[in-house]
Design an enzyme around this catalytic site. Structure first.
Site, PDB file in Angstrom:
ATOM      1  CB  CYS A  34      -0.886   0.177   1.166  1.00 27.12           C
ATOM      2  SG  CYS A  34      -0.156   0.089   2.868  1.00 27.12           S
ATOM      3  CB  CYS A 105      -3.673  -0.659   9.186  1.00 28.55           C
ATOM      4  SG  CYS A 105      -4.368  -0.728   7.418  1.00 28.55           S
TER       5      CYS A 105
HETATM    6 FE1  FES Z   1      -1.675   0.265   4.355  1.00 31.90          FE
HETATM    7 FE2  FES Z   1      -3.343   0.841   6.025  1.00 31.90          FE
HETATM    8  S1  FES Z   1      -3.851   0.458   3.944  1.00 31.90           S
HETATM    9  S2  FES Z   1      -1.349   0.887   6.310  1.00 31.90           S
END
Ligand code: FES
Length: 143
Positions: A34, A105
């Protein structure tokens, strides 16, 4: 996607945002998928090894902000040894849960704490039982 009230609270009003100058330990971690980055700063009492202060900066999603905020609250007042109990599970529990796609996360928050503890232990020549070397040190990345 549903977030708990606690997640929304820590996202809208994150605790302990910022940096600590001359921190005892600093850890920066990231998630390659991400692209989110998290940095944790610890101020540790040299005698008692209690974490007096913990601050964070997160360049990431809302759940990353909420989990780092909660993680800083949970490690404050703990010793560097007790801080290992602040796992991603503990952070998620304290936040009344996270949606499955957001579990990574909370893992970032755990890894950031570990990286900061590792940094401190390395500098002090200490061993923290159960603490493993962080996978990647990306402290050079801008946050
Ligand atoms: Fe990657 Fe939350 S989407 S840390």
């Amino acid at each position: 996607m549903m977030y708990s009230e606690k997640v929304m609270d820590h996202f809208n009003n994150p605790r302990n945002v910022g940096e600590i100058e001359d921190a005892s330990g600093v850890g920066t971690v990231g998630n390659a998928k991400c692209g989110d980055i998290m940095r944790m700063y610890l101020d540790i009492d040299p005698e008692t090894k209690v974490i007096r202060e913990c601050k964070f900066k997160t360049f990431g999603c809302g759940a990353a902000v909420a989990t780092s905020s909660m993680a800083t609250e949970l490690v404050k007042g703990k010793t560097i040894y007790e801080a290992l109990q602040v796992t991603n599970k503990a952070v998620m529990e304290a936040l009344d849960g996270l949606p499955p796609v957001k579990v990574h996360c909370s893992l970032l928050a755990e890894e950031a704490i570990h990286a900061a503890l590792w940094d401190y232990a390395k500098k002090e020549g200490l061993e923290i039982p159960g603490l493993e070397e962080p996978k990647a040190d990306i402290s050079e990345e801008p946050v």
